[in-house]
Design a protein around this motif. Structure first.
Motif, PDB file in Angstrom:
ATOM      1  N   ASN A  55       0.872  -1.171   0.000  1.00 25.15           N
ATOM      2  CA  ASN A  55       0.000   0.000   0.000  1.00 25.15           C
ATOM      3  C   ASN A  55       0.906   1.217   0.000  1.00 25.15           C
ATOM      4  O   ASN A  55       1.872   1.273   0.768  1.00 25.15           O
TER       5      ASN A  55
ATOM      6  N   LYS B 238      -3.181   3.263  -1.269  1.00 26.98           N
ATOM      7  CA  LYS B 238      -3.613   2.610  -2.512  1.00 26.98           C
ATOM      8  C   LYS B 238      -2.864   1.293  -2.710  1.00 26.98           C
ATOM      9  O   LYS B 238      -1.629   1.258  -2.629  1.00 26.98           O
TER      10      LYS B 238
ATOM     11  N   SER C 180      -0.770  -1.227  -4.422  1.00 26.58           N
ATOM     12  CA  SER C 180       0.212  -0.915  -5.457  1.00 26.58           C
ATOM     13  C   SER C 180       1.194  -2.062  -5.629  1.00 26.58           C
ATOM     14  O   SER C 180       1.239  -2.997  -4.830  1.00 26.58           O
TER      15      SER C 180
ATOM     16  N   HIS D  19       6.073   3.172  -7.508  1.00 26.15           N
ATOM     17  CA  HIS D  19       4.933   2.271  -7.333  1.00 26.15           C
ATOM     18  C   HIS D  19       3.915   2.536  -8.435  1.00 26.15           C
ATOM     19  O   HIS D  19       3.797   3.652  -8.934  1.00 26.15           O
TER      20      HIS D  19
ATOM     21  N   PRO E 220      -0.060   2.036  -8.769  1.00 28.56           N
ATOM     22  CA  PRO E 220      -1.321   1.604  -8.168  1.00 28.56           C
ATOM     23  C   PRO E 220      -2.007   0.576  -9.081  1.00 28.56           C
ATOM     24  O   PRO E 220      -2.041   0.733 -10.298  1.00 28.56           O
TER      25      PRO E 220
ATOM     26  N   ARG F 298       5.117   7.694 -14.366  1.00 29.65           N
ATOM     27  CA  ARG F 298       5.277   7.274 -12.973  1.00 29.65           C
ATOM     28  C   ARG F 298       6.716   7.417 -12.487  1.00 29.65           C
ATOM     29  O   ARG F 298       7.000   7.247 -11.312  1.00 29.65           O
TER      30      ARG F 298
END
Length: 194
Positions: free
Chosen positions: A16, A20, A22, A133, A135, A164
Motif C-alpha cells: 500500500n 492505494k 500498489s 509504485h 497503483p 510514474r
C-alpha cells in the motif's frame, strides 16, 4: 531447462502506498544488462542462499533496502521462466509491510494495512536508479496498455509507466513494463482476476 541452468529469483512486491494497493518496481541502474529498464527486485542465486525465496529476499534487501522480515511471502507465481541471459527465474509474490514489526490481529483485519513510505527505502544506486509504485487501479487504464508477445508466442500487455518515473541520467524517455517483468505482472493480474 536442465538442472545446470543458473537460477535467479525476483520478488513481485505488493504494498500500500498512500492508502492505494500498489506494486513496487525499480528502474535498473548502470548495469551490464538491462540498464534503464523497469524490473522487479531480484537476481542470481548465491551459493549461500538456502532457497530461491531467500534469493529473492536477499536481492530485494541489497537493491532497495527492504529487510526480509518486512516482506510476507504469499507464494510463487507460476513456473520459472528462462531469461534472455540464460537464467531460470522464479517469481515470488510478497506483501511489503510498512515495518518489520507488522502484526496481524483479529482487530487489525478491519483496517487497511499501513502504507509503505517510499522515501524510507535505501537504494543501491549502482544497481537501482529509482523505485516507483504503480497503483493496481492504473493497470485498467487502456492508454497505458500495448499488446505484446512474450517469446513471440504468448500475448500479454506491456504497460507504459513513463509518467510514474522521474527523470534522471539513468532513466529512459519512455518506460514500459515488458519482457519477463511484464509477463510476470500479467500472470499476477490474471491470477487475481481469475
Amino acid at each position: 531447462m536442465n538442472s545446470e541452468t543458473p537460477q535467479a529469483a525476483v520478488l513481485v512486491p505488493l504494498c500500500n502506498v498512500e492508502g492505494k494497493p500498489s506494486i513496487l518496481f525499480e528502474v535498473r541502474g548502470n548495469l551490464r544488462s538491462h540498464a534503464g529498464e523497469v524490473s522487479f527486485p531480484g537476481g542470481k542465486r548465491d551459493p549461500d542462499d538456502k532457497s530461491l525465496m531467500d534469493t529473492a529476499l536477499r536481492e530485494t534487501q541489497e537493491e532497495i533496502g527492504l529487510v526480509p522480515e518486512q516482506v510476507e511471502i504469499l507464494g510463487e507465481l507460476g513456473p520459472p521462466e528462462l531469461s534472455l541471459r540464460g537464467l531460470r527465474v522464479s517469481p515470488f509474490v510478497g506483501f511489503v509491510h510498512s515495518s518489520p514489526h507488522y502484526g496481524i490481529s483479529p482487530q487489525s483485519l478491519d483496517r487497511p494495512l499501513a502504507s509503505l513510505c517510499l522515501e524510507s527505502l535505501v537504494l543501491n544506486t549502482t544497481e537501482v536508479a529509482q523505485v516507483f509504485h504503480l497503483p493496481v487501479q492504473m493497470l485498467k487504464e487502456q492508454r497505458r496498455l500495448r499488446e505484446h508477445l512474450f517469446r513471440d508466442l504468448h500475448p500479454y500487455w506491456a504497460v507504459d509507466v513513463t509518467d510514474r518515473v522521474g527523470s534522471g541520467d539513468q532513466v529512459r524517455s519512455r518506460l514500459e513494463i515488458w519482457g519477463l517483468t511484464g509477463w510476470y505482472l500479467n500472470l499476477l493480474m490474471r491470477s487475481v482476476a481469475g
